[in-house]
Scaffold this active site. Structure first.
Site, PDB file in Angstrom:
ATOM      1  N   GLY A  58       0.776  -1.247   0.000  1.00  0.00           N
ATOM      2  CA  GLY A  58       0.000   0.000   0.000  1.00  0.00           C
ATOM      3  C   GLY A  58       0.799   1.284   0.000  1.00  0.00           C
ATOM      4  O   GLY A  58       0.250   2.354   0.243  1.00  0.00           O
ATOM      5  N   TRP A  60       2.083   2.924  -2.521  1.00  0.00           N
ATOM      6  CA  TRP A  60       1.674   3.847  -3.598  1.00  0.00           C
ATOM      7  C   TRP A  60       0.388   4.575  -3.180  1.00  0.00           C
ATOM      8  O   TRP A  60       0.208   5.741  -3.460  1.00  0.00           O
ATOM      9  CB  TRP A  60       1.464   3.096  -4.913  1.00  0.00           C
ATOM     10  CG  TRP A  60       2.747   2.783  -5.617  1.00  0.00           C
ATOM     11  CD1 TRP A  60       3.947   2.537  -5.047  1.00  0.00           C
ATOM     12  CD2 TRP A  60       2.957   2.707  -7.036  1.00  0.00           C
ATOM     13  NE1 TRP A  60       4.904   2.290  -5.999  1.00  0.00           N
ATOM     14  CE2 TRP A  60       4.320   2.380  -7.230  1.00  0.00           C
ATOM     15  CE3 TRP A  60       2.149   2.840  -8.147  1.00  0.00           C
ATOM     16  CZ2 TRP A  60       4.875   2.225  -8.502  1.00  0.00           C
ATOM     17  CZ3 TRP A  60       2.695   2.680  -9.421  1.00  0.00           C
ATOM     18  CH2 TRP A  60       4.047   2.376  -9.587  1.00  0.00           C
ATOM     19  N   ASP A  78      -5.656  -5.485  -4.365  1.00  0.00           N
ATOM     20  CA  ASP A  78      -4.557  -6.457  -4.493  1.00  0.00           C
ATOM     21  C   ASP A  78      -5.107  -7.862  -4.268  1.00  0.00           C
ATOM     22  O   ASP A  78      -6.140  -8.040  -3.622  1.00  0.00           O
ATOM     23  CB  ASP A  78      -3.454  -6.158  -3.480  1.00  0.00           C
ATOM     24  CG  ASP A  78      -2.143  -6.784  -3.898  1.00  0.00           C
ATOM     25  OD1 ASP A  78      -1.267  -6.040  -4.382  1.00  0.00           O
ATOM     26  OD2 ASP A  78      -1.996  -8.021  -3.768  1.00  0.00           O
ATOM     27  N   ASP A  94      -8.462 -10.302  -7.412  1.00  0.00           N
ATOM     28  CA  ASP A  94      -7.494 -10.545  -8.498  1.00  0.00           C
ATOM     29  C   ASP A  94      -7.869  -9.620  -9.654  1.00  0.00           C
ATOM     30  O   ASP A  94      -9.002  -9.647 -10.138  1.00  0.00           O
ATOM     31  CB  ASP A  94      -7.599 -12.015  -8.916  1.00  0.00           C
ATOM     32  CG  ASP A  94      -6.607 -12.367 -10.001  1.00  0.00           C
ATOM     33  OD1 ASP A  94      -6.048 -11.430 -10.602  1.00  0.00           O
ATOM     34  OD2 ASP A  94      -6.389 -13.577 -10.236  1.00  0.00           O
ATOM     35  N   ASP A 119       1.416  -1.471 -10.318  1.00  0.00           N
ATOM     36  CA  ASP A 119       2.786  -1.858  -9.963  1.00  0.00           C
ATOM     37  C   ASP A 119       2.815  -3.377  -9.758  1.00  0.00           C
ATOM     38  O   ASP A 119       3.560  -3.899  -8.943  1.00  0.00           O
ATOM     39  CB  ASP A 119       3.190  -1.111  -8.685  1.00  0.00           C
ATOM     40  CG  ASP A 119       4.630  -1.352  -8.296  1.00  0.00           C
ATOM     41  OD1 ASP A 119       5.440  -1.639  -9.195  1.00  0.00           O
ATOM     42  OD2 ASP A 119       4.956  -1.249  -7.094  1.00  0.00           O
ATOM     43  N   LYS A 159       3.937  -0.945 -14.674  1.00  0.00           N
ATOM     44  CA  LYS A 159       5.283  -1.539 -14.630  1.00  0.00           C
ATOM     45  C   LYS A 159       5.336  -2.632 -15.681  1.00  0.00           C
ATOM     46  O   LYS A 159       4.413  -3.445 -15.794  1.00  0.00           O
ATOM     47  CB  LYS A 159       5.505  -2.117 -13.239  1.00  0.00           C
ATOM     48  CG  LYS A 159       6.807  -2.852 -13.087  1.00  0.00           C
ATOM     49  CD  LYS A 159       7.178  -2.965 -11.652  1.00  0.00           C
ATOM     50  CE  LYS A 159       6.486  -4.144 -10.982  1.00  0.00           C
ATOM     51  NZ  LYS A 159       6.906  -4.281  -9.580  1.00  0.00           N
TER      52      LYS A 159
HETATM   53  C1  LIG Z   1       5.491  -4.902  -6.116  1.00  0.00           C
HETATM   54  S1  LIG Z   1       4.030  -5.236  -5.295  1.00  0.00           S
HETATM   55  C2  LIG Z   1       3.196  -3.764  -5.335  1.00  0.00           C
HETATM   56  C3  LIG Z   1       3.732  -2.810  -4.344  1.00  0.00           C
HETATM   57  C4  LIG Z   1       2.869  -1.582  -4.173  1.00  0.00           C
HETATM   58  N1  LIG Z   1       2.839  -0.792  -5.355  1.00  0.00           N
HETATM   59  C5  LIG Z   1       3.334  -0.758  -3.029  1.00  0.00           C
HETATM   60  O1  LIG Z   1       4.065   0.205  -3.243  1.00  0.00           O
HETATM   61  O2  LIG Z   1       3.031  -1.066  -1.874  1.00  0.00           O
HETATM   62  C6  LIG Z   1       3.161  -6.207  -6.441  1.00  0.00           C
HETATM   63  C7  LIG Z   1       1.827  -6.605  -5.961  1.00  0.00           C
HETATM   64  O3  LIG Z   1       1.097  -7.148  -7.044  1.00  0.00           O
HETATM   65  C8  LIG Z   1       0.151  -8.008  -6.505  1.00  0.00           C
HETATM   66  N2  LIG Z   1      -0.437  -8.867  -7.540  1.00  0.00           N
HETATM   67  C9  LIG Z   1       0.138  -9.792  -8.304  1.00  0.00           C
HETATM   68  N3  LIG Z   1      -0.738 -10.361  -9.118  1.00  0.00           N
HETATM   69  C10 LIG Z   1      -1.930  -9.775  -8.867  1.00  0.00           C
HETATM   70  C11 LIG Z   1      -3.240  -9.921  -9.383  1.00  0.00           C
HETATM   71  N4  LIG Z   1      -3.487 -10.810 -10.322  1.00  0.00           N
HETATM   72  N5  LIG Z   1      -4.218  -9.169  -8.887  1.00  0.00           N
HETATM   73  C12 LIG Z   1      -3.960  -8.292  -7.915  1.00  0.00           C
HETATM   74  N6  LIG Z   1      -2.747  -8.090  -7.398  1.00  0.00           N
HETATM   75  C13 LIG Z   1      -1.745  -8.828  -7.858  1.00  0.00           C
HETATM   76  C14 LIG Z   1       0.943  -8.795  -5.496  1.00  0.00           C
HETATM   77  O4  LIG Z   1       0.120  -9.334  -4.532  1.00  0.00           O
HETATM   78  C15 LIG Z   1       1.838  -7.712  -4.936  1.00  0.00           C
HETATM   79  O5  LIG Z   1       1.374  -7.235  -3.709  1.00  0.00           O
END
Ligand SMILES: C[S@@+](CC[C@H](N)C(=O)[O-])C[C@H]1O[C@@H](n2cnc3c(N)ncnc32)[C@H](O)[C@@H]1O
Length: 843
Positions: A58, A60, A78, A94, A119, A159
Site C-alpha cells: 500500500g 503507492w 490487491d 485478483d 505496480d 510496470k
Molecule cells: C510490487 S508489489 C506492489 C507494491 C505496491 N505498489 C506498493 O508500493 O506497496 C506487487 C503486488 O502485485 C500483486 N499482484 C500480483 N498479481 C496480482 C493480481 N493478479 N491481482 C492483484 N494483485 C496482484 C501482489 O500481490 C503484490 O502485492
C-alpha cells in the site's frame, strides 16, 4: 553508471528502504511513484480519483493520499489482503477477474479516475518464462481496467518487464494515449528488469478494438526473420513492431557469457552484447590476470558486466573500448584495425595557421561576450529577486552606487588605471569617480574622472550625494512600508516613550528659548510665542504632530486662539488684540479679578509674577491659561470653577490617554504619588542631548542619532507590574471569533423575534378566530420558536477486525453516526457509568 545494488537480502536494505521506514511508507517502492510523479508533471497533485492496481502493501496508496487534493478518492486493490489505510478504500481481489471489475465499478460508481497506477508483479517467482508471461498479461489486464475507468486525458502508470512483449505493449499504449514514455526511476534497482511506462493523455476512443486488449492478439507470434540484436544495443527503445515470441529452445531470458570469449570473438561483437545478460569473469585464468591490471578495468566496468540488460549507450561504448584495449594487451588486434592505413596529418600552411588562430580567437571572443551577458543577466535576476522579496535594506545604498559607477563608487581598478592608487593608499581622497558628470574627462574605460579643487568641495559633493541617496532610500522605504508611511504621517515620535520636554525643532522656537534667557522685551516674547503657535499649526495641518501632541493641541482652547502675529517693532498692543483667548477663559479670568488665591503655573512663575506686578489686570502680558489636561496632572495648582463642559473635556482626555510603555507608567506613578512635579519633568527635558549643535548636520545623521541618543528613563517594579496587569486585561478580552459567535447568536434571536411578531400579527388579523384561540395560538408559536432544538443523537460505531478502515455507512446503523476507536467508546461508557453511580449515591 552508478553502483549496481545487490539483489540479495542485504542489497534490499538500501537508502530507499531506510528512507521509507523513516517517512512511514510501507515499502521502498513508494519512492518509485514519487519520482515518476515528480518527473511527469505532478499528475497526482491534480488527481481527484486514483486507482491503484496491485496495491499491497500500500505504499503507492500512501503516496497518493499524501499528494492528491484533500477529499480525493483513492481505491487500492490487491490479490492479497492489505491492512487498511487512512483516506483510502482497499479491497482484496485478483485484477484479472470479473469480480475485481465489478467491485471497482461499485466503488467508483459514476466517477472516472484521473490516474490509474499499476505496480503489479506476479507472485510466482523462480520461473522466468512464467514470470514474464504473467507480467505482460497482468499489464494488459491493468490496461483494460484503466481504459474502462480513466477520464479522457487521464494518466496510466504501469510496470513492465524487459521481455519479448515489451515493444508490443508499448505499441498498444501508443494507440490509446497521446504520450507514452518508458522510465526507470532512480529508486528502481538496476538489477531489476522492471521499467515503468507512463502513458499520458488518454484518448478515450468511442469504440475500442477488442484486439488491443486481447493477449492472444497483442502477444501474437510474428513470422521469423533475422534478429538485429546490434540495434538493441545502440537503440534499445526502437519503435518497430516485432512479435517474435520466444526463440526455439530458449526458455530463459538469462544468458551469461565468459568475458574472455567475447574478447576473442572476431565477428558479431556488438550483436553479442545485445543477446547476453551478463559477462562472467574467470578470475583464475591467466589472461584475466593481465586484463585485470589494465587501467580501463574499473569498478564501473565490473558493475556493467554484471547486468547488460540495464546498460545504456554510454556503458556499451565503454565495454567496446575496453575490449579494444584488452585485445591490444593480449596481442589480438582486430584484423580491420591492422589493415587500416594510418592517417597521416598533413602540415598546415602559414595561411591555414593564421585562419585557425583567427577562428580560435573569434570563438574565444564569442564565449567571453556570452559569459558577460550571462553574468549581467544573473545579476539582474538577483536584483529582481531582492526587490520582490523586500530585501532592500540600508545595503541598498551601496548597491545603487555600484550600479551608477563603473564598478562602484570608489573604483580601485579605475584608480589604478589612472595612476592615482598610490595617492589613495596614502589617504589622499582628492578624487572620486563618477559616471554621471558631463564636464569630466573620459578615461579609456569610458569613465569620467572628476578632480576637485579643494577638499571641501569634494566633501560637499560627497555629502550631497549621500543626502540624495538617503532621501531616495527613504522614499523607497516609505513606498514599500505602509506602516512607516502611516507613522511618518502621524509624526515620528508616535511610539517613543516620554523624553521630557523636547527642544523645539523650528528655528523660531529655538530662538524663543534664547530670547527668554536673554531677558528680552515682552513684545519679542509675544512674537516668538505667536511664531511657535503658528509653527504648531503648520505641523498640525501637515499631520506631523505626534498623537500625544495632537491630543494636547486639540483642546478647545487652542481652537479658539486667533493668531495675530505681533509687529516686530515691539510696540505693545492690548493683549486681547494680539492673542484672542477663548471667551470662556476670559470670563473666568474676569471673575477671578481681585481674588488673591490665584495660583500660577510653576514653570512660568517668575514671568507671571513680573507681569502681575506690571499690570494688575493681566492686560499687558501673556497669561498661561490652565486647561483640563493640565488639571489632570496638577489639580491643586489650578484654581477655577469647573462647569459641565470642563468635566466632559476632562473625561474625554482621560479616555484618550493610553500609557503604553513601562517608562510612561513609571512617570505616571511618580506624578500621581507626588514624587515628581511638572517642573521636574520640564527640567528633565534639559539633558545632555537637548542642546546638541545640529547646525549643518545632514538629516540621515540626525535621524540615526535620534534613534540612539536617548535618556535611559528609570522604571519601577510597580510600573512593570501595572503594565503586566494592563496587558493581561487586554489579553483577557474575548477573541474575535467569540465576539462574532455572540453577534451571530444575537442576530438569530432578533430574527426569531421578528418572525414571532410577523406570525402573531397575521394571527391577530384573522377574523375567523376567537380572542382566546388567537392567544393560545400565539403562545404555541412562541413556544415553538423559542424552544431549544435538541441535538440529534449520534451513534458511536467502533469498526473492528475486517471492518476496520471500511468507508461508508456501517451496516445496520441509522441516523447520524461517528466512527470512533474502541478505547474512546470504552472510556465514554466508563465515564457515564461513574456519573450514574455518583448520582445514585447522592440520592
Ligand atoms: C510490487 S508489489 C506492489 C507494491 C505496491 N505498489 C506498493 O508500493 O506497496 C506487487 C503486488 O502485485 C500483486 N499482484 C500480483 N498479481 C496480482 C493480481 N493478479 N491481482 C492483484 N494483485 C496482484 C501482489 O500481490 C503484490 O502485492
Amino acid at each position: 553508471m552508478g553502483r549496481v545494488q545487490k539483489k540479495n537480502a542485504k542489497g534490499r536494505l538500501d537508502r530507499y528502504y531506510f528512507l521509507a521506514k523513516e517517512k512511514g511508507y510501507r515499502a521502498r517502492s513508494s519512492f518509485k511513484i514519487l519520482q515518476i510523479n515528480e518527473k511527469y508533471g505532478h499528475f497526482l497533485e491534480k488527481s481527484k480519483v486514483v486507482v491503484d492496481l496491485c496495491a499491497a502493501p500500500g505504499s503507492w496508496c500512501q503516496v497518493a493520499s499524501k499528494l492528491c487534493p484533500v477529499n480525493s478518492m483513492i481505491v487500492g486493490v490487491d490479490i492479497v489482503s492489505m491492512k487498511p489505510l487512512p483516506k483510502c478504500i482497499t479491497f482484496q481481489s485478483d485484477i484479472t477477474t470479473e469480480d475485481c471489475r465489478s467491485k471497482l465499478r461499485g466503488y467508483l460508481k459514476t466517477w472516472k479516475a484521473d490516474t490509474v497506477m499499476h505496480d503489479g508483479a506476479p507472485n510466482v517467482g523462480l520461473n522466468w518464462i512464467q514470470d514474464a508471461y504473467t507480467q505482460s498479461q497482468l499489464v494488459l489486464q491493468a490496461l483494460r481496467l484503466a481504459v474502462e475507468h480513466l477520464v479522457p486525458g487521464g494518466t496510466f502508470v504501469t510496470k513492465v518487464f524487459r521481455s519479448k512483449d515489451y515493444n508490443n505493449l508499448i505499441w498498444v499504449f501508443k494507440q490509446l494515449f497521446d504520450k507514452v514514455e518508458a522510465t526507470k526511476p532512480p529508486a528502481s534497482r538496476n538489477v531489476s528488469a522492471e521499467i515503468f511506462v507512463v502513458c499520458k493523455g488518454f484518448k478515450a476512443p468511442q469504440k475500442l478494438d477488442p484486439r488491443f486488449l486481447d493477449p492472444k492478439e497483442v502477444f501474437e507470434e510474428l513470422p521469423e526473420g533475422p534478429v538485429n540484436n546490434e540495434s538493441k544495443v545502440y537503440n534499445p527503445e526502437i519503435k518497430k513492431r516485432r512479435r517474435q515470441g520466444y526463440e526455439e529452445d530458449d526458455w530463459t531470458q538469462f544468458h551469461p557469457m565468459n568475458i574472455l570469449e567475447w574478447v576473442h570473438q572476431e565477428e558479431e561483437v556488438i550483436n553479442t552484447l545485445g543477446t547476453v545478460s551478463k559477462l562472467e569473469i574467470d578470475e583464475k585464468s591467466a589472461e584475466w590476470t593481465i586484463l585485470k591490471k589494465m587501467k580501463q578495468t574499473t569498478i564501473e566496468f565490473y558493475e556493467c558486466c554484471k547486468d547488460l540488460k540495464v546498460l545504456g549507450k554510454k556503458d556499451f561504448r565503454m565495454l567496446i573500448r575496453w575490449r579494444k584495449h584488452a585485445r591490444e594487451e593480449l596481442g589480438l588486434l582486430d584484423k580491420k584495425d591492422m589493415e587500416k592505413p594510418a592517417v597521416e596529418m598533413e602540415e598546415l600552411t602559414e595561411d591555414q595557421k593564421i585562419d585557425k588562430e583567427l577562428a580560435e580567437l573569434k570563438e574565444k571572443e564569442k564565449l567571453n561576450t556570452r559569459r558577460t551577458k550571462r553574468r549581467k543577466n544573473e545579476q539582474k535576476q538577483k536584483e529582481m529577486q531582492r526587490l520582490q522579496m523586500n530585501m532592500l535594506t540600508d545595503m541598498q545604498i551601496g548597491m545603487e552606487a555600484a550600479e551608477n559607477g563603473v564598478e562602484s563608487l570608489f573604483s580601485l581598478k579605475l584608480a589604478e588605471n589612472t595612476g592615482q592608487l598610490k595617492d589613495l593608499a596614502k589617504g589622499k581622497k582628492s578624487f572620486i569617480f563618477n559616471n554621471n558628470d558631463k564636464g569630466a574627462d573620459k578615461d579609456e574605460n569610458n569613465t569620467k574622472v572628476l578632480e576637485f579643487d579643494s577638499k571641501e568641495e569634494e566633501i560637499d559633493t560627497l555629502e550631497d550625494q549621500l543626502s540624495t541617496m538617503y532621501d531616495q532610500y527613504k522614499d523607497d522605504k516609505m513606498e514599500r512600508d505602509a506602516r512607516l508611511r502611516a507613522s511618518t504621517a502621524r509624526g515620528d515620535e508616535e511610539d517613543e516613550p516620554w523624553e521630557g520636554m523636547k527642544e523645539a525643532k523650528t528655528e523660531s522656537s529655538e530662538g524663543e528659548f534664547e530670547s527668554d534667557e536673554d531677558d528680552e522685551t515682552d513684545s519679542d516674547d509675544d512674537e516668538a510665542i505667536n511664531k511657535l503657535i503658528e509653527s504648531i499649526r503648520e505641523h498640525k495641518k501637515k499631520g506631523q504632530l505626534g498623537s500625544k501632541a495632537s491630543n494636547f493641541f486639540s483642546d478647545s482652547i487652542f481652537q479658539d486662539i486667533d493668531l495675530n502675529v505681533a509687529p516686530a517693532d515691539g510696540k505693545k498692543q492690548n493683549q486681547h488684540d494680539e492673542l484672542h483667548l477663548p471667551k470662556k477663559i476670559i470670563d473666568k479670568k474676569d471673575r477671578k479679578k481681585g481674588s488673591e488665591a490665584t495660583k500660577k503655573d510653576e514653570t512660568f512663575e517668575d514671568d507671571d509674577s513680573e507681569e502681575s506686578e506690571d499690570n494688575e489686570d493681566n492686560k499687558g502680558g501673556f497669561q498661561t491659561v490652565p486647561n483640563s489636561y493640565h488639571e489632570k496632572f496638577n489639580e491643586d495648582e489650578m484654581d477655577y470653577e469647573t462647569d459641565s463642559d470642563d468635566e466632559k473635556s476632562r473625561e474625554h482626555h482621560k479616555a484618550e490617554i493610553d500609557i503604553s510603555s513601562v517608562e510612561a507608567m513609571t512617570l505616571a506613578h511618580d506624578l500621581a504619588i507626588g514624587k515628581k512635579s511638572k517642573s521636574d519633568i520640564v527640567s528633565e527635558g534639559y539633558n545632555k542631548y537637548s542642546f546638541r549643535d545640529k547646525d549643518g548636520l545632514p538629516d540621515w545623521f540626525l535621524e540615526d542619532e535620534g534613534k540612539h541618543n536617548k535618556i535611559n528613563r528609570p522604571i519601577t517594579k510597580e510600573a512593570v507590574t501595572a503594565m503586566k496587569e494592563k496587558m493581561k486585561l487586554l489579553n483577557a478580552r474575548p477573541i474575535k471569533k467569540v465576539l462574532e459567535a455572540k453577534g451571530r447568536k444575537r442576530m438569530r434571536a432578533a430574527r426569531r423575534l421578528r418572525q414571532i411578531k410577523r406570525k402573531s400579527e397575521s394571527i391577530l388579523e384573522d377574523g375567523t378566530k376567537t380572542e382566546s384561540d388567537k392567544a393560545s395560538e400565539i403562545q404555541r408559536v412562541m413556544k415553538k420558536m423559542t424552544k431549544k432544538q435538541d441535538k440529534p443523537n449520534v451513534t458511536m460505531v467502533v469498526a473492528r477486525g475486517q471492518n476496520r478502515g471500511l468507508q461508508g455507512r456501517p451496516h445496520g446503523i441509522r441516523g447520524k453516526y461517528k466512527m470512533v476507536d474502541g478505547v474512546m467508546k470504552h472510556e465514554m461508557r466508563a465515564q457515564k457509568r461513574i456519573e450514574k453511580k455518583n448520582r445514585k449515591h447522592k440520592h
